[in-house]
Structure formats: structure tokens, C-alpha cells
Design a protein around this motif. Structure first.
Motif, mmCIF file in Angstrom:
data_model
loop_
_atom_site.group_PDB
_atom_site.id
_atom_site.type_symbol
_atom_site.label_atom_id
_atom_site.label_comp_id
_atom_site.label_asym_id
_atom_site.label_seq_id
_atom_site.Cartn_x
_atom_site.Cartn_y
_atom_site.Cartn_z
ATOM 1 N N TRP A 133 -15.789 -25.306 20.124
ATOM 2 C CA TRP A 133 -16.969 -25.683 20.907
ATOM 3 C C TRP A 133 -17.782 -24.502 21.428
ATOM 4 N N HIS A 136 -21.516 -25.669 21.680
ATOM 5 C CA HIS A 136 -21.680 -26.903 20.915
ATOM 6 C C HIS A 136 -21.363 -28.063 21.860
ATOM 7 N N ALA A 137 -22.378 -28.411 22.644
ATOM 8 C CA ALA A 137 -22.185 -29.349 23.743
ATOM 9 C C ALA A 137 -21.865 -30.758 23.260
ATOM 10 N N ALA A 138 -22.371 -31.104 22.113
ATOM 11 C CA ALA A 138 -22.105 -32.412 21.519
ATOM 12 C C ALA A 138 -22.258 -32.261 20.017
ATOM 13 N N ARG A 139 -21.943 -33.308 19.296
ATOM 14 C CA ARG A 139 -21.981 -33.232 17.835
ATOM 15 C C ARG A 139 -23.356 -32.823 17.332
ATOM 16 N N GLN A 140 -24.398 -33.253 18.025
ATOM 17 C CA GLN A 140 -25.757 -32.984 17.561
ATOM 18 C C GLN A 140 -26.521 -32.042 18.485
ATOM 19 N N ASP A 144 -26.695 -28.239 20.567
ATOM 20 C CA ASP A 144 -26.252 -26.880 20.858
ATOM 21 C C ASP A 144 -27.092 -26.319 22.003
ATOM 22 N N TYR A 174 -31.404 -29.927 19.249
ATOM 23 C CA TYR A 174 -30.958 -31.294 18.985
ATOM 24 C C TYR A 174 -31.200 -31.606 17.515
#
Length: 659
Positions: free
Chosen positions: A544, A581-585, A587, A618
Motif C-alpha cells: 500500500w 495506494h489509498a484504495a484500489r482506484q 493513489d 482516481y
């Protein structure tokens, strides 16, 4: 500043430029356009030899839209601004005249003075930027006193691939770029176009207005940069056979205002109606049996620009004489360069990678006055003959040797009103050696020494600098002995590198005052010692977080005159970044840069500064990215040169699609 550097040093323990994960921003480099010291035994193998590189992914990740800002990601690199408010780069204390610029191994620096405005070279169509420091291949040719910078273009690998970007930013900035390519096996095609248009940039809210700059939006800071690039390649026996022939074309058109110095005494009211560059070149590789191959580079480059000088900040009345004016109010340059290089590489001898190089470069410089009358005409020719050999002493040890002879032959010298005579030919010899030892599967140590030279430019020899200098056609070459010790390794997923460097520069070309009355002259009067260290770490902390950073320490001493300072390079420079990488989509990207103070004259030291940039990305689709961010988040008021403050807080918003 000390506190900032110490904080940065803690960050350094975690980081150096992250080896970015493969993503849509990656681009495959044009291998024939790369330049390395060691011969490449396999097509497509690009081993960096005592150099550094900025990838396409890093340029996009950190929004480095011009070459100067992209280079600033690297250790050993410092940015500055010259008297024409052009972005300049120093590599370990060596300026752009001593570290020339190339595109795919083709020289593209300005023939007259050797300088480059790195703001004018955009990055949208590049795959990578190579930087060689001190120890560089003889294939670059002459004048690599402190190294070389090579912009590597793209080469398509798919049947159809491309990308497009649309962006907006502070100062009414608009940018659009698109690249498209196809590889059909026996042939390939790559094309690109880019457009950047900006009305200027905002100054920090901490900036104090002067008589020539009222704050807010920077005065006369508009710019337009348009570029078209095109490459067609032929691989007659297929992509992996080795033979390749590529014809490339570049055309750049620029317009810019030159912001006046915030110091009224030194203010110039200049504008550049056009800054145009056009290049066409052929690069080829032909295998001569199984053990040899022949490389060929042929090129023609043109550079045209005009400066218009005005009386004041209204930019309505042309200034034809006096301080701050150019000849008749308009100065027009028409420069041309043509040349070529032949390289023969041989792997016939066991354990040897041999390369023989012969190159020729012809430069022409013309100046026209406001009436279009030619007032100056200079022509030079440069020859280089060189050879290098990489010798595998055993499985872990490699010895690299190189030598070249560079010759400068003046051809034409004309300056209206000056009785110049054609100077004599001159030459310089470059020698280098490097020893590389693998201490493990993913680690090595190395030591290099290189004796390099720079023959004087046309401007060094002949420019009178608006009547304040006298010419010196007898200028000789500068020489430098460059030494480096280094270590590179990958340890538990972290890439580490460290280097110690030292350069002894003699016959340094510099200004000597009051040679003829109050007029100065360029002479081989200087000797300098440049030493320092570079440290770097890069890697990931779990899945992450990626972190990275580098630190450079540079010490510059004027040995010939200790009372005169060497300028424009900070002693300490640190960059550090993190990618969450805060979430799958999603940064989140943050990068900080800290510079210590720098001397810009013998009596003036500019203060150090730290800037932080932050953005969010996003990806609603795998091929589509949307981003928004802020540069100089703290709105820091800083300057890289006296009288030319940098941008305050600015914003950006971009959308990119790749197919």
C-alpha cells in the motif's frame, strides 16, 4: 534550513525515487536512441553504466512536463535560472555547456553558446531521460566535460497503442498531448503532438512588490510551446533479428515573455516572438555477421529565435539602444547543425565488447539585425575519433576503457565592424577507465576516472555581450579529471545507491574584468575543485505504500581565486516522496524538495527553501486516470536566481487515457 535538512535526512532513511510499479504511464524506450558505455550483447538490453535515468512513469507521476523539472528528480542535479530567465541545469556543479543535451544520441544543444532552455523541451513524447555523470561513453562525441543528458524517444510494441492527456492549471494554463504508435513486425510508426499555453504563474503571497513587479501574477511570464514528433522504422528481418532503420522528425514552436528582474537596476523588458527548433535524423543498426554490428546516425538541426527589447513594462515601444536593449531592438538568430556518427561494435574477442566511433558535427551561427541584415556569421566543424572496450576479467569483474580525440576546426568568422581573423585549429584528448565488481547477485561496487574536455563555444570566443566584452578567438579547451566511487544494491526489496565524486577542473573558461578599459574578456583563467556525495533509497513498504528519495552534497571551490565564489549550486539538496495506494482506484502522491542556500554572486546568498507538492489520482477505468493537485503547498516565496522568484501555490487538474 538545517532543521529542514535533518528532517529530510530522516525521510531519506526510508526513501529514494521509487521504482514505480508497472502502470499505464510506462513507455518502451527506443533502444537505438540510448547511449551506454558497455556494448549491448543482446538487442533490447539497456544496462545503465554509472548513470541515472528518469522513466516515463516518474515524469507522469510527479507531473514533470518539461525536461528541467524531470531532471530535478535525480541526485546530483540542481536547477537555476540565468539572466534570460531560462531554466538551466547543473550536474554535479557542471552547467549545460559542460553537460550537453541529446535526443536519441543526437546533439540538440544551441550551437552558438551550448546552452539550453530546459523549459522549452516538453516530456509528453519521451520514454526516458538518461544522465551520465563524469564517466560517459565516447559515442556522445566532444564536450562531455561533466557528463551528458540524453532524451530517449518511444518505440511502439503493440499493433496499436497510444495515450492522450488534457490538463488545466494556474495562470490559465492549458495543455493537450497525444501519442499514437503501431508495430507491424517489419515496420513501426510513432507520432506525437503536444501543446502547452499559459498566461503566467502566481507569485507567493509573501512576495513583496517592487518597482518592476507588483505581485499577484508574474509580469510578462506567458509561454506557448507546441511540438510535433514523428518516427518511422524498418526492421526488415523482424523485430528480434537486430537490423533496424529509423527516420525521426521533430518540430518545436515556442513563444515566451521574459519576466523582468524584480531588481529595477537589472530589469530587461524582453519578449521572444518565436523560439523554434526543427530536427530530422536517421538512426540505424546493421548486423555484420554474428560478431559485429554497424550503427549510423545522421542529422540536421535548425534553431531560429528572436528577442525583442522594449523600453518598459507596457511592452509597446521597442528599445533600440542603451542598457537592456538588443541590436536595433530586435535580435534574430538563425543556427544550423548537421553531422553524423558511425559506430562499429565487435564481440569477436572473447570477453571483450569493443566499440569504435567516428563523428562529425558542423555548426553555423548567423545574427540578423532589425532590418534583416546579417551582422554575424560563424561556422565551426568538430571531429571525434574514439574507441572503448569493456573487458570481462572474470564472472564478477569488468574493466571499461575509453579514449577519444576531439578536433575543432573554425571555418568562417565574420562580424560586422570587427576585423576578425580565422583562428587556428585546436584539439583535446579524453581518456577514461572504470572497474566494476559484483559483490553479489544484486549488488556491485565500482570506481571510475575520466579525463574529459570542453572546447570553447562560438559565444565564448567571439561574443562582445552588447559591447561589454572583447573577443578571444584563442581560447583553449577546459579540462576536468572526474573521479567516482560507488555502490549499488538491492537489499530486501530496497534499491540502494551511494556515490562519492571529485572533479579537478583546470583552464576553466571564465570572465576576467577590466581587460581593455572597463571591458571584460573570456579567458582560460580558472581552476576549480568540485566534490560531494549522493545517497539514494527506493522501494515499497508493503503493498500500500511506495517511498523514495535522494540526497546530494556538493562542495565547490575556486582554487585559482578563493575570493571569487562559484555560484548557482546549493550545497545540500534533498528530495523525498511517498505514494499511498489509498484504495484500489485511488493513489495519493506527495513529494518534497529541500535546497540549502546558494550563492548567486560573490556577495549575495539566497536563502534555502522547502516545497511540498500533493495530488490525488482516481482511476475509474484501468486506462483512464483523473488527477488534481497542488504544487508548493505552503506557498513558499523562494528564488533560484536573484530577481527571479519562483511560483507560489499553484493547482493542476489532468485527465489521461491510454489504449
Amino acid at each position: 534550513m538545517l532543521k529542514q535538512v535533518m528532517v529530510g535526512a530522516v525521510m531519506l532513511a526510508l526513501a529514494q525515487q521509487a521504482a514505480g510499479k508497472e502502470d499505464v504511464d510506462a513507455a518502451v524506450p527506443f533502444v537505438l536512441g540510448t547511449v551506454t558505455v558497455i556494448g549491448q550483447r543482446e538487442q533490447g538490453q539497456v544496462e545503465q553504466q554509472v548513470g541515472t535515468q528518469v522513466s516515463r512513469a516518474e515524469m507522469r507521476r510527479f507531473n514533470r512536463d518539461n525536461v528541467g523539472d524531470a531532471l530535478n528528480l535525480l541526485s546530483g542535479v540542481s536547477l537555476s535560472t540565468n539572466a534570460r530567465n531560462e531554466k538551466t541545469v547543473a550536474i554535479r556543479g557542471f552547467d549545460a555547456r559542460q553537460v550537453p543535451l541529446y535526443i536519441d544520441g543526437i546533439p540538440v544543444y544551441v550551437p552558438y553558446d551550448g546552452y539550453v532552455d530546459f523549459n522549452r523541451f516538453t516530456t509528453s513524447d519521451l520514454a526516458a531521460i538518461q544522465v551520465a555523470k563524469g564517466f560517459s561513453s565516447v559515442a556522445y562525441g566532444a564536450n562531455t566535460l561533466g557528463g551528458a543528458i540524453n532524451l530517449v524517444s518511444r518505440k511502439p510494441t503493440a499493433l496499436m497503442e497510444g495515450d492522450a492527456l488534457v490538463g488545466f492549471g494556474s495562470g490559465s494554463e492549458r495543455q493537450v498531448s497525444a501519442n499514437v504508435g503501431t508495430n507491424q513486425g517489419l515496420w513501426y510508426l510513432q507520432a506525437g503532438v503536444s501543446y502547452i499555453d499559459s498566461d503566467g504563474f502566481p507569485l507567493s503571497s509573501d512576495f513583496h512588490p517592487t518597482a518592476t513587479e507588483d505581485g499577484g501574477m508574474r509580469n510578462n511570464a506567458y509561454r506557448k510551446d507546441h511540438k510535433v514528433s514523428f518516427k518511422v522504422g524498418l526492421t526488415p528481418d523482424g523485430a528480434h533479428a537486430g537490423d533496424e532503420y529509423a527516420l525521426s522528425y521533430y518540430k518545436q514552436h515556442g513563444e515566451k515573455g521574459q519576466p523582468p528582474s524584480t531588481n529595477p537596476v537589472g530589469a530587461r523588458y524582453w519578449q521572444w516572438p518565436y523560439w523554434n527548433k526543427e530536427s530530422v535524423y536517421l538512426v540505424s543498426q546493421t548486423r555484420l555477421g554474428r560478431q559485429e554490428r554497424l550503427k549510423l546516425r545522421l542529422y540536421h538541426d535548425s534553431y531560429d529565435n528572436e528577442i525583442t527589447s522594449f523600453t518598459n513594462g507596457s511592452y509597446s515601444t521597442i528599445k533600440t539602444s542603451g542598457q537592456g536593449s538588443v541590436s536595433g531592438g530586435r535580435s534574430i538568430y538563425n543556427d544550423r547543425t548537421k553531422g553524423g556518427a558511425v559506430e562499429l561494435e565487435s564481440f569477436r574477442l572473447a570477453g571483450h565488447s569493443l566499440r569504435f566511433v567516428a563523428s562529425y558535427k558542423a555548426d553555423e551561427h548567423q545574427e540578423l539585425d532589425a532590418r534583416g541584415v546579417r551582422t554575424t556569421w560563424y561556422k565551426d566543424a568538430m571531429w571525434t575519433l574514439g574507441a572503448e572496450d569493456s573487458i570481462a576479467l572474470n564472472a564478477a569483474t569488468e574493466l571499461s576503457l575509453g579514449a577519444s580525440r576531439n578536433a575543432l576546426r573554425p571555418d568562417t568568422v565574420y562580424s560586422a565592424g570587427n576585423a576578425y581573423t580565422l583562428p587556428e585549429n585546436q584539439s583535446a584528448t579524453d581518456l577514461q577507465a572504470g572497474l566494476f565488481y559484483k559483490t553479489g547477485l544484486e549488488s556491485r561496487v565500482y570506481a571510475t576516472v575520466a579525463r574529459k574536455s570542453r572546447l570553447p563555444t562560438l559565444k565564448d570566443r567571439y561574443s562582445q555581450r552588447l559591447g561589454t566584452y572583447i573577443e578571444n578567438p584563442a581560447l583553449r579547451a577546459e579540462e576536468a579529471m572526474n573521479y567516482e566511487l560507488g555502490y549499488q544494491a538491492t537489499v530486501r526489496g530496497l534499491a540502494l545507491d551511494a556515490a562519492l565524486f571529485y572533479s579537478d577542473v583546470k583552464d576553466k573558461i571564465q570572465s576576467v574584468a577590466n581587460v581593455a578599459g572597463v571591458r571584460a574578456q573570456m579567458r582560460n583563467a580558472g581552476r576549480a575543485h568540485i566534490s560531494g556525495a549522493e545517497l539514494g533509497v527506493r522501494g515499497s513498504v508493503g503493498a500500500w505504500l511506495e517511498v523514495g528519495g535522494n540526497y546530494t552534497y556538493t562542495e565547490m571551490k575556486n582554487v585559482s581565486d578563493r575570493a571569487m565564489r562559484l555560484t548557482d549550486v546549493p550545497r545540500h539538496k534533498l528530495t523525498a516522496h511517498a505514494v499511498l495506494h489509498a484504495a484500489r482506484q485511488v493513489d495519493v502522491v506527495a513529494i518534497a524538495e529541500a535546497n540549502s542556500g546558494r550563492w548567486v554572486s560573490n556577495t549575495l546568498e539566497l536563502g534555502g527553501f522547502t516545497t511540498v507538492n500533493l495530488k490525488a489520482v482516481y482511476r475509474p477505468l484501468p486506462a483512464l486516470s483523473l488527477e488534481a493537485g497542488v504544487a508548493n503547498l505552503g506557498d513558499r516565496n523562494y528564488a533560484l536566481a536573484d530577481g527571479f522568484p519562483g511560483a507560489g501555490r499553484t493547482w493542476l487538474a489532468n485527465a489521461q487515457y491510454q489504449f
